[in-house]
Enzyme design. Structure first.
Site, mmCIF file in Angstrom:
data_model
loop_
_atom_site.group_PDB
_atom_site.id
_atom_site.type_symbol
_atom_site.label_atom_id
_atom_site.label_comp_id
_atom_site.label_asym_id
_atom_site.label_seq_id
_atom_site.Cartn_x
_atom_site.Cartn_y
_atom_site.Cartn_z
ATOM 1 C CB CYS A 106 38.069 55.798 45.472
ATOM 2 S SG CYS A 106 37.867 55.726 43.563
ATOM 3 N NE ARG B 290 42.787 55.052 45.606
ATOM 4 C CZ ARG B 290 43.468 53.933 45.940
ATOM 5 N NH1 ARG B 290 44.639 53.738 46.463
ATOM 6 N NH2 ARG B 290 42.562 52.685 45.899
ATOM 7 C CD1 TRP C 228 34.493 57.819 40.165
ATOM 8 C CD2 TRP C 228 36.221 56.136 39.936
ATOM 9 N NE1 TRP C 228 34.768 57.978 38.960
ATOM 10 C CE2 TRP C 228 35.815 56.828 38.552
ATOM 11 C CE3 TRP C 228 36.962 55.327 39.964
ATOM 12 C CZ2 TRP C 228 36.359 56.544 37.480
ATOM 13 C CZ3 TRP C 228 37.606 55.057 38.926
ATOM 14 C CH2 TRP C 228 37.321 55.498 37.412
ATOM 15 C CG ASN D 95 38.598 50.665 47.090
ATOM 16 O OD1 ASN D 95 38.044 50.673 46.019
ATOM 17 N ND2 ASN D 95 40.082 50.753 47.034
ATOM 18 N N GLY D 96 35.491 48.756 46.387
ATOM 19 C CA GLY D 96 35.439 47.384 45.803
ATOM 20 C C GLY D 96 33.973 47.279 45.261
ATOM 21 C CD GLU E 162 50.866 41.360 26.206
ATOM 22 O OE1 GLU E 162 51.182 41.826 25.246
ATOM 23 O OE2 GLU E 162 51.204 41.910 27.332
ATOM 24 C CE LYS F 142 54.543 42.280 28.558
ATOM 25 N NZ LYS F 142 53.539 42.928 27.986
ATOM 26 C CD GLU G 166 58.058 43.544 27.045
ATOM 27 O OE1 GLU G 166 58.161 44.625 26.788
ATOM 28 O OE2 GLU G 166 56.649 43.464 27.483
ATOM 29 C CG HIS H 158 49.291 26.425 7.570
ATOM 30 N ND1 HIS H 158 48.914 26.060 6.231
ATOM 31 C CD2 HIS H 158 48.245 26.423 8.495
ATOM 32 C CE1 HIS H 158 47.744 25.591 6.429
ATOM 33 N NE2 HIS H 158 47.250 26.043 7.832
ATOM 34 C CE LYS I 34 55.188 51.819 31.377
ATOM 35 N NZ LYS I 34 54.431 50.556 31.359
#
Ligand code: F6R
Length: 606
Positions: free
Chosen positions: A2, A27, A74, A98-99, A478, A482, A485, A501, A601
């Site tokens: 965090c 966070r 966290w 953090n990690g 995907e 990407k 778009e 096919h 969005k």
């Protein structure tokens, strides 16, 4: 995990540390703490719960330090309590982190064998002991820090105080972001620009692997090899800090790079890293559940398809995934014993919401995997499974996708354990695999240079074909989504077995064909599709891993080698290369990457 803040100040810093931690509350956290250099020692103040509790501790026992660090934690390794709250101390060293340190168990065993004792359950405490042990050999603080960093596997951002080194804060980042803030004779360190925002708008974004020593004279920055480097100072408009792009040109690029941290934060919410067990919030009886019905649109739908592969294969639990706009109008046959899971970054997509309500009206229990936890879907379901990747600004979804897949992966493992299709040892192995994913994603992002070169060719194409098998067939969809778009190039994603096919008719020497083939049980088949395509003059971009590259047929135009990974997480690891390819093609074409034409969005109309 965090929020991190560090200050080398001219006046007492406790109040400012707390002010910064308040900025980082968004966070999420369950304990908070600060530490500062006082005389020849370092003092800590920590509290479980909200920052208000920490303020009460500071009122009772003020901290007079002018150099200090602060943290909102966290919980990942160990319960949220004072003993596990950061900062952690060992000998002369006090630090916040953090990690996740993946090799903490081995390091802890080694330190314990050397006679060191531990106060907490955290992975973080071993880092403090390691630095302290290096200092004890006579190394200078920065060298003891570097020697320790070289021993850590995993992802981290760190801020460190050393007893006897007044006015010094050390910092390092790998996989988790860290910024330096420049003040007037004062220096700051923060887990994002928001942390240092109240004190300065002059910000340096550290690069992956950088470490830094801050004192009153400024910041000395070193890269991962130990060479002194300079990084540009950016002036950030304070009001824009929340929406800051950092060193990136576009939000999408930043969000691709945010993924190791976004996935790490998400995974940490669905597993107990200390016991390597899954911990899925909410009241779902996985053993009795008859079926899962996933409803979603666009990229969220594709995340659901990846989830179907994992959940059915691991847990032998039937999963249907359907595009919400079709599902809501076709009167599907539903049974109350099934769980409907909506997948939605925004939690507001009109078709997904309607499909969710349809299932609820049929008496089904409901859940949502969602980024916006205050959204309509989150308010209407029985169980909310948040993704913790932070706000996604770029219209093309990237970090929400990998965070959604992270949640479904943890669910697959939990359901498998509950249904007895895997035993406790396999659950632990798979959770460890999942915890390694953020580091592997960070390594895959390092392929950006190579992918930029490929993008120059792809940008000239009129059509692009993406192929894959198993979960990679979903990633092929995907990849194609990407690309079309944001670059407006026509692209198709196909399960590679479908090639003969129909889509093979598209193959000519002008159509790039991206084949996604990590070295998994489908590899041989994908490799043979590659040969078929090449026999027809196709220009193959073969995206594989360090194992697959040893077995790939000759003749691909380009081979991209991602880090090898367990099939459980290969979709997460292979996502970055296809996102980066779409991104760089769009940049070359001069497209409006963050706001592609005709797209919104949040699609709140059907
Ligand atoms: C593609 C993309 C869209 C969204 C879709 C669903 O990059 O972002 O396809 O995935 O509109 O949106 P959410 O997840 O907000 O329901």
């Amino acid at each position: 995990m965090c929020g991190i803040i560090g200050i080398v100040g001219k006046a007492p810093v406790a109040e400012r540390l707390v002010e910064s931690l308040k900025r980082l509350e968004y966070r999420g956290y369950d304990s908070a703490g600060v530490a500062g250099v006082v005389g020849s020692g370092v003092e800590r103040r920590r509290a479980k719960g909200k920052i208000k509790a920490l303020e009460e501790v500071l009122t009772a026992e003020p901290l007079t330090a002018t150099t200090g660090i602060g943290h909102t934690r966290w919980a990942t390794h160990g319960a949220p309590n004072v003993a596990n709250a950061h900062p952690h101390s060992a000998g002369r060293v006090t630090l916040v982190h953090n990690g996740i340190i993946e090799n903490f168990a081995e390091l802890k065993a080694e330190l314990a064998a050397a006679g060191r004792t531990f106060e907490s359950d955290t992975d973080t405490e071993v880092i403090a002991h390691l630095i302290d042990a290096e200092l004890a050999t006579g190394l200078a603080p920065i060298d003891a820090f570097k020697a320790t960093l070289d021993r850590l596997t995993g992802a981290y951002a760190l801020a460190v105080l050393i007893e006897g080194a007044e006015n010094l804060v050390l910092g390092a980042r790998r996989g988790s972001p860290l910024v330096v803030g420049e003040g007037q004779g004062e220096m700051f360190l923060g887990s994002d620009a928001l942390a240092v925002g109240p004190f300065t708008n002059r910000v340096i974004y550290l690069d992956e692997g950088d470490y830094v020593a801050l004192d009153h004279d400024g910041a000395r920055i070193f890269d991962a090899s130990g060479a002194a480097v300079t990084r540009p100072v950016r002036v950030v408009p304070t009001s824009a800090v929340m929406m800051e792009k950092g060193n990136y040109r576009h939000f999408m690029e930043k969000e691709i790079h945010d993924q190791p941290e976004g996935c790490q934060r998400t995974i940490a919410a669905y597993v107990d890293a200390l016991t390597s067990r899954t911990a899925i919030p909410g009241d779902v009886d996985w053993a009795k559940l008859e079926r899962i019905q996933i409803v979603a649109c666009g990229t969220s739908y594709i995340a659901g398809v990846v989830g179907k592969y994992l959940i059915e294969q691991l847990a032998d639990l039937p999963v249907d995934v359907e595009i919400a706009s079709e599902f809501r109008y076709r009167q599907p046959a539903l049974r109350p014993g099934a769980l409907v899971v909506a997948m939605s970054q925004s939690g507001e997509t009109a078709d997904t919401l309607a499909a969710l309500r349809y299932c609820k009206a049929k008496g089904m229990k409901s859940a949502v995997v969602v980024n916006a936890t205050e959204s309509t879907m989150a308010r209407e379901v029985d169980v909310v499974w948040p993704i913790h990747c932070g706000p996604e600004i770029g219209v093309a979804s990237t970090k929400a996708f990998t965070a959604q897949v992270s949640v479904l992966t943890a669910i697959a493992v939990a359901a498998a354990k509950a249904r007895g299709t895997i035993d406790a040892a396999e659950e632990q192995r798979l959770v460890k695999v999942l915890l390694e994913a953020p580091r592997l994603i960070a390594e895959a992002i390092h392929l950006e240079g190579a992918i930029k070169e490929i993008a120059a060719d792809v940008a000239k194409a009129r059509d692009v074909l993406y192929l894959g098998r198993g979960p990679m067939s979903a990633l092929a969809l995907e990849g194609a989504l990407k690309l079309k778009e944001i670059s407006y190039i026509h692209a198709e994603g196909y399960a590679a077995g479908e090639l003969k096919h129909g889509p093979i008719a598209l193959v000519d020497d002008k159509t790039p064909i991206v084949i996604l083939a990590p070295h998994d049980s489908w590899f041989e088949k994908s490799a043979s599709n590659m040969s078929e395509v090449m026999a027809r003059g196709g220009q193959v971009i073969f995206i594989t891993d360090t194992e697959g590259v040893k077995h790939a047929p000759e003749g691909a135009k380009v081979v991209v080698t991602a880090p090898a990974s367990d099939p459980l997480v290969s979709t997460l690891v292979m996502s970055a290369p296809i996102q980066l390819l779409a991104y760089h093609v769009a940049v070359i074409k001069g497209a409006d990457v963050d706001q592609p034409r005709n797209l919104a969005k949040s699609v709140t109309v059907e």
